[in-house]
Design a protein around this motif. Structure first.
Motif, mmCIF file in Angstrom:
data_model
loop_
_atom_site.group_PDB
_atom_site.id
_atom_site.type_symbol
_atom_site.label_atom_id
_atom_site.label_comp_id
_atom_site.label_asym_id
_atom_site.label_seq_id
_atom_site.Cartn_x
_atom_site.Cartn_y
_atom_site.Cartn_z
ATOM 1 N N PRO A 157 0.820 -1.216 0.000
ATOM 2 C CA PRO A 157 0.000 0.000 0.000
ATOM 3 C C PRO A 157 0.856 1.270 0.000
ATOM 4 O O PRO A 157 1.978 1.265 0.511
ATOM 5 N N ASN A 158 0.302 2.334 -0.575
ATOM 6 C CA ASN A 158 0.950 3.656 -0.548
ATOM 7 C C ASN A 158 2.160 3.801 -1.455
ATOM 8 O O ASN A 158 2.847 4.807 -1.402
ATOM 9 N N VAL A 159 2.473 2.783 -2.243
ATOM 10 C CA VAL A 159 3.651 2.846 -3.102
ATOM 11 C C VAL A 159 3.243 3.097 -4.558
ATOM 12 O O VAL A 159 3.834 3.914 -5.244
ATOM 13 N N PHE A 160 2.215 2.388 -4.999
ATOM 14 C CA PHE A 160 1.713 2.567 -6.367
ATOM 15 C C PHE A 160 0.689 3.704 -6.347
ATOM 16 O O PHE A 160 -0.101 3.809 -5.413
ATOM 17 N N SER A 161 0.718 4.530 -7.369
ATOM 18 C CA SER A 161 -0.207 5.651 -7.375
ATOM 19 C C SER A 161 -1.569 5.216 -7.922
ATOM 20 O O SER A 161 -1.652 4.545 -8.948
ATOM 21 N N ALA A 162 -2.635 5.611 -7.230
ATOM 22 C CA ALA A 162 -3.979 5.306 -7.724
ATOM 23 C C ALA A 162 -4.372 6.293 -8.822
ATOM 24 O O ALA A 162 -5.255 6.025 -9.622
ATOM 25 N N GLY A 163 -3.711 7.432 -8.861
ATOM 26 C CA GLY A 163 -4.059 8.466 -9.831
ATOM 27 C C GLY A 163 -5.435 9.038 -9.543
ATOM 28 O O GLY A 163 -6.100 8.643 -8.584
ATOM 29 N N GLU A 164 -5.845 9.974 -10.364
ATOM 30 C CA GLU A 164 -7.184 10.541 -10.214
ATOM 31 C C GLU A 164 -8.195 9.577 -10.814
ATOM 32 O O GLU A 164 -7.903 8.901 -11.788
ATOM 33 N N SER A 165 -9.379 9.538 -10.243
ATOM 34 C CA SER A 165 -10.420 8.707 -10.820
ATOM 35 C C SER A 165 -10.987 9.392 -12.065
ATOM 36 O O SER A 165 -11.404 10.540 -12.005
ATOM 37 N N ALA A 166 -10.948 8.664 -13.185
ATOM 38 C CA ALA A 166 -11.544 9.221 -14.407
ATOM 39 C C ALA A 166 -13.057 9.071 -14.297
ATOM 40 O O ALA A 166 -13.554 8.291 -13.496
#
Ligand code: FAD
Ligand code: AMP
Lengths: 325, 248
Positions: A157-166
């Motif tokens: 957790p917290n390492v990969f970016s979720a990015g903005e939700s499209a």
């Protein structure tokens, strides 16, 4: 190529690491060509499923049953394996949360899959996924490949970016369930919240106090700084073993591994076992009166000085900044 | 009650870890190995369950001769039997779990304890894999356990709290710090352990499902910046966190 992602939810809300895992799977699928299938398991979770589309899921399978409202490792693992087979998944990803880490080994055995646990990076090389994972508490990094037909990964957790939700919603389909009573021989009966506090494993900002705080009565100033920053309180093992703070706050090799954006270590010497749990934090601030304390080696910024003087001043300055902007 | 604990033999957590020239393993010079810290909680919990409910405790380790050292430590703590499943090959959780599961099937314990993870490869996988191979339920990362009437109620650590899990027995558990305080072996225990036998079993080659591509040291971080030596440095620290790091 099909990647199945277990998207963990609790109380009908996706956990942030679920979005991170869907997005990470999307990035891999974009390179290899393929689809990302989300999987949501719970008591009544249909209504939230489609939102995974915003993070890159092609479609979402939903496994709903009142008995699934509470987590059961045996039942959940059975569903994940069954859906992976029904969907002919090539890869299964889970967030490396307490639930994901509990499920992944069981699913791996059911699917005869190799498992790379707690990955911090995924890359595609020669058409294959190569995962980077820390070993020896982060003192070394390994690149690994799964040699099995079906491959599994859990993502820290917290390492990969979720990015903005499209603004996208994914089509939702029901997973066919064949659950028997004996799948529920092991089930969660109750969740004991630790008084609504933010957990170090989930916090984006952590303020950790060490033995130099001299006693439990002095953690008030640590709590105030954490509160001003909207973060969580962490503790070194010395502090936990002395009974000043609860074990769930311990950061380090025998505590929790954390990678927040900001980690403030106050009166913590920076023993190798402590560094093991927090050195992957993005920014580290050390406050210690001993200029030779090893924590300064790991820190981005440091102040050599007395915590009892610096921490209240820091809290006041943070409040000033956040109050203004 | 038949109890078993699986223990691993791993580098001391204080050891400096360097990567060997082949970039496929660690440089073992100067590295001392000890019983995996979490596995001490596993052994301790089995001993306490035996003291309460009667029965016997078997400890099992899979690896080379060096693992005997940790098995002896467990004997000194008071376990009844120690077994070494001999294998010198490269490890992979799946293969290790298979080797342990095959042996556990023979002795079919009521409770099998593991540590939450080995502090070498940090997989945290072997215990639950063994559970699945044996067709048993499992509770991982356990900080509290009560056993009565063929059932167990365990508390496991999760984000922001604990889950209370009820399970039928036989079952597998993995131990987290906080479960108990492992005992120190007594002098009598240490002396006695020297003469107790360790049963050795050869293993046929274990099949791995993961392959190492390479190992490396994590990239060195740039040296930290000391901003000041008293509270007058605080405004500059906050400015850096806000404007440079952009984390607040
Ligand atoms: C198997 C094993 C596992 C372990 N796992 C963990 C783990 O998970 N997490 C962990 O944290 N540790 C762990 N440890 C323990 C670790 O080795 C250290 O003992 C521990 O981290 C020390 O905690 P500390 O930094 O709070 O205390 P200390 O090392 O005592 O450091 C206190 C620091 O406070 C500073 N200080 C004192 N007064 C002030 C003041 N007024 N203002 C500013 N600074 C001040 C001192 O200069 C000193 O640097 C483990 C050890 C072993 C053997
Ligand atoms: N070689 C081994 N022999 C015996 N038990 C092991 C071995 N490797 C791992 N284990 C057990 O499995 C747990 C989890 O290990 P791991 O999945 O490697 O993190 C450890 O805490 C041990 O209880």
């Amino acid at each position: 190529m099909k990647i199945l992602v277990f998207a963990e939810q609790r109380e009908n809300k996706f956990k942030k690491p679920a979005f991170e895992a869907v997005r990470a799977a999307r990035n891999v699928a974009d390179q290899l060509g393929g689809e990302v299938i989300g999987l949501v398991i719970g008591g009544a979770v249909q209504s939230i499923a489609a939102t995974l589309g915003g993070y890159g899921a092609t479609r979402v399978c939903v496994a709903e049953d009142p008995r699934l409202a509470m987590y059961s490792p045996t039942a959940y693992a059975k569903i994940i394996a069954a859906v992976a087979q029904a969907q002919q998944a090539d890869v299964v990803m889970l967030p490396a949360t307490s639930m994901g880490k509990d499920l992944a080994p069981r699913v791996a055995v059911k699917l005869d899959a190799g498992l790379a646990a707690d990955c911090i990076a995924l890359k595609v090389e020669g058409g294959e996924i190569v995962a980077t994972r820390p070993v020896y508490a982060g003192k070394a990094l390994t690149d690994v490949k799964m040699t099995s037909a079906l491959k599994m990964f859990t993502l820290r957790p917290n390492v990969f970016s979720a990015g903005e939700s499209a603004d996208a919603s994914a089509p939702v389909e029901a997973a066919s369930l064949a659950l028997a009573d004996q799948d529920f021989t092991c089930v969660v009966k109750e969740i004991k919240q630790s008084s609504g506090k933010l957990d170090v494993a989930e916090a984006d900002i952590i303020v950790t106090g060490g033995r130099g705080m001299k006693g439990p009565e002095h953690f008030g100033i640590i709590e105030q700084l954490a509160q001003a920053l909207g973060g969580a309180v962490g503790a070194s093992r010395a502090v936990v073993d002395a009974g000043w703070r609860p074990h769930e706050e311990q950061v380090g090799q025998t505590g929790k591994t954390v990678s927040p954006s900001l980690y403030i270590a106050v009166a913590v010497s920076g023993a190798i076992q402590h560094l093991a749990g927090m050195s992957s934090s993005k920014y580290i601030v050390a406050i210690n009166k001993d200029k030779d304390a090893p924590i300064f080696q790991a820190a981005t910024y440091g102040i050599v000085g007395d915590a009892f003087e610096i921490i209240p001043a820091l809290t006041a300055e943070v409040k000033k900044l956040l109050g203004k902007s | 009650m038949k109890l078993a604990a699986c223990i691993n033999h791993v580098p001391d957590t204080a050891a400096k870890i360097n990567v060997a020239a082949d970039r496929m393993s660690i440089d073992k010079t100067g590295v001392t190995n000890v019983i995996n810290p979490y596995d001490e909680f596993a052994v301790e919990e089995c001993l306490r369950l035996k003291e309460k409910n009667g029965g016997d405790v078997t400890v099992i380790s899979l690896g080379g001769d060096a693992h005997k050292e940790s098995l002896r430590k467990a004997l000194a703590m008071g376990v009844d039997k120690a077994v070494l499943l001999k294998d010198d090959g490269v490890r992979d959780s799946y293969g290790v779990a298979r080797g342990l599961a095959d042996y556990l099937k023979e002795i079919s314990p009521d409770i099998v304890f593991f540590g939450k993870q080995s502090v070498d490869y940090d997989d945290g996988a072997v215990g639950v894999m063994v559970a699945e191979m044996l067709g048993l339920p499992s509770v991982s990362v356990v900080v509290k356990l009560e056993v009565a009437g063929g059932k167990a109620v365990a508390e496991r650590e999760i984000e922001g709290g604990r889950e209370v899990v009820e399970t039928t027995l036989p079952a597998v558990f993995t131990a987290q710090k906080g479960l108990n305080e492992p005992r120190y072996p007594s002098l009598k225990g240490i002396m006695g352990a020297k003469s107790k036998p360790i049963e050795e079993r050869p293993l046929t080659a274990l099949t791995a499902k993961a392959a190492l591509v390479q190992m490396q040291k994590p990239p060195a971080k740039p040296a930290g910046r000391v901003i000041g030596t008293d509270a007058t440095a605080v405004p500059e620290l906050v400015r850096l966190l806000h404007e440079e790091a952009k984390v607040i």
